[in-house]
Design a protein around this motif. Structure first.
Motif, PDB file in Angstrom:
ATOM      1  N   UNK A  82      40.172  80.663  70.199  1.00 23.41           N
ATOM      2  CA  UNK A  82      39.199  81.587  70.772  1.00 23.41           C
ATOM      3  C   UNK A  82      37.992  81.719  69.861  1.00 23.41           C
ATOM      4  N   UNK A  83      36.817  81.495  70.436  1.00 22.78           N
ATOM      5  CA  UNK A  83      35.571  81.656  69.685  1.00 22.78           C
ATOM      6  C   UNK A  83      35.269  83.153  69.587  1.00 22.78           C
ATOM      7  N   UNK A  84      35.060  83.599  68.368  1.00 25.76           N
ATOM      8  CA  UNK A  84      34.757  85.004  68.086  1.00 25.76           C
ATOM      9  C   UNK A  84      33.285  85.126  67.687  1.00 25.76           C
ATOM     10  N   UNK A  85      32.739  86.347  67.741  1.00 24.32           N
ATOM     11  CA  UNK A  85      31.326  86.527  67.356  1.00 24.32           C
ATOM     12  C   UNK A  85      31.008  85.974  65.965  1.00 24.32           C
ATOM     13  N   UNK A  86      31.930  86.147  65.022  1.00 18.18           N
ATOM     14  CA  UNK A  86      31.650  85.652  63.661  1.00 18.18           C
ATOM     15  C   UNK A  86      31.522  84.132  63.629  1.00 18.18           C
ATOM     16  N   UNK A  87      32.173  83.444  64.557  1.00 18.85           N
ATOM     17  CA  UNK A  87      32.045  81.985  64.617  1.00 18.85           C
ATOM     18  C   UNK A  87      30.646  81.592  65.094  1.00 18.85           C
ATOM     19  N   UNK A 139      23.197  76.131  61.208  1.00 19.94           N
ATOM     20  CA  UNK A 139      22.067  75.450  61.847  1.00 19.94           C
ATOM     21  C   UNK A 139      20.727  75.910  61.259  1.00 19.94           C
ATOM     22  N   UNK A 140      20.774  76.690  60.178  1.00 18.99           N
ATOM     23  CA  UNK A 140      19.581  77.246  59.530  1.00 18.99           C
ATOM     24  C   UNK A 140      18.843  78.245  60.414  1.00 18.99           C
ATOM     25  N   UNK A 141      19.593  79.008  61.193  1.00 19.34           N
ATOM     26  CA  UNK A 141      19.027  80.080  62.007  1.00 19.34           C
ATOM     27  C   UNK A 141      19.577  81.423  61.545  1.00 19.34           C
ATOM     28  N   UNK A 142      19.617  81.606  60.227  1.00 19.56           N
ATOM     29  CA  UNK A 142      20.157  82.848  59.671  1.00 19.56           C
ATOM     30  C   UNK A 142      19.373  84.066  60.166  1.00 19.56           C
ATOM     31  N   UNK A 143      18.073  83.928  60.325  1.00 21.85           N
ATOM     32  CA  UNK A 143      17.276  85.076  60.779  1.00 21.85           C
ATOM     33  C   UNK A 143      17.695  85.514  62.181  1.00 21.85           C
ATOM     34  N   UNK A 144      18.085  84.555  63.028  1.00 23.52           N
ATOM     35  CA  UNK A 144      18.558  84.911  64.367  1.00 23.52           C
ATOM     36  C   UNK A 144      19.909  85.608  64.259  1.00 23.52           C
ATOM     37  N   UNK A 145      20.793  85.087  63.424  1.00 21.59           N
ATOM     38  CA  UNK A 145      22.121  85.700  63.297  1.00 21.59           C
ATOM     39  C   UNK A 145      21.995  87.126  62.769  1.00 21.59           C
ATOM     40  N   UNK A 146      21.046  87.371  61.868  1.00 23.38           N
ATOM     41  CA  UNK A 146      20.848  88.720  61.335  1.00 23.38           C
ATOM     42  C   UNK A 146      20.338  89.673  62.412  1.00 23.38           C
ATOM     43  N   UNK A 147      19.535  89.175  63.345  1.00 25.86           N
ATOM     44  CA  UNK A 147      19.032  90.018  64.429  1.00 25.86           C
ATOM     45  C   UNK A 147      20.133  90.417  65.405  1.00 25.86           C
ATOM     46  N   UNK A 148      21.203  89.651  65.459  1.00 26.88           N
ATOM     47  CA  UNK A 148      22.293  89.930  66.387  1.00 26.88           C
ATOM     48  C   UNK A 148      23.247  91.003  65.888  1.00 26.88           C
ATOM     49  N   UNK A 149      23.207  91.282  64.593  1.00 27.53           N
ATOM     50  CA  UNK A 149      24.113  92.278  64.018  1.00 27.53           C
ATOM     51  C   UNK A 149      23.635  93.670  64.438  1.00 27.53           C
ATOM     52  N   UNK A 150      24.529  94.471  65.031  1.00 20.40           N
ATOM     53  CA  UNK A 150      24.136  95.834  65.409  1.00 20.40           C
ATOM     54  C   UNK A 150      23.666  96.617  64.186  1.00 20.40           C
TER      55      UNK A 150
END
Length: 92
Positions: A62-67, A75-86
């Motif tokens: 099962x794919x989880x949000x942390x995955x 993929x070098x999109x850390x800024x996008x991943x940071x925006x997704x964190x509540x």
């Protein structure tokens, strides 16, 4: 493209993201929809691989949000991943 994001949803996102009065050609909308679909498929594939690494070769890993977050970072999109964190879970 078989696996495609709904055009109406993409158009809604584009309308909210672009400056007022900006118009996109039908072809530009098509390419953006296709690119978004490919991006989503790519992220999900990487996230699935990460999920399998953590969960082993279970019948249905099962794919989880942390995955997904880790896939974006790989993929070098850390800024996008940071925006997704509540906001209530962000570190100060």
């Amino acid at each position: 493209m078989e696996n495609s994001l709904p055009a109406a949803s993409v158009n809604k996102i584009l309308k909210s993201a672009l400056p007022k009065g900006t118009h996109l050609s039908k072809e530009a909308k098509h390419y953006l929809t296709k690119a978004g679909s490919v991006f989503a498929l790519y992220i999900s594939t990487i996230a699935s691989d990460i999920s399998e690494e953590f969960q082993g070769k279970r019948k249905k890993p099962q794919v989880q949000p942390q995955h997904i977050m880790q896939a974006l970072e790989e993929m070098d999109f850390k800024s996008i991943s940071e925006e997704l964190i509540p906001n209530n879970l962000k570190r100060s």
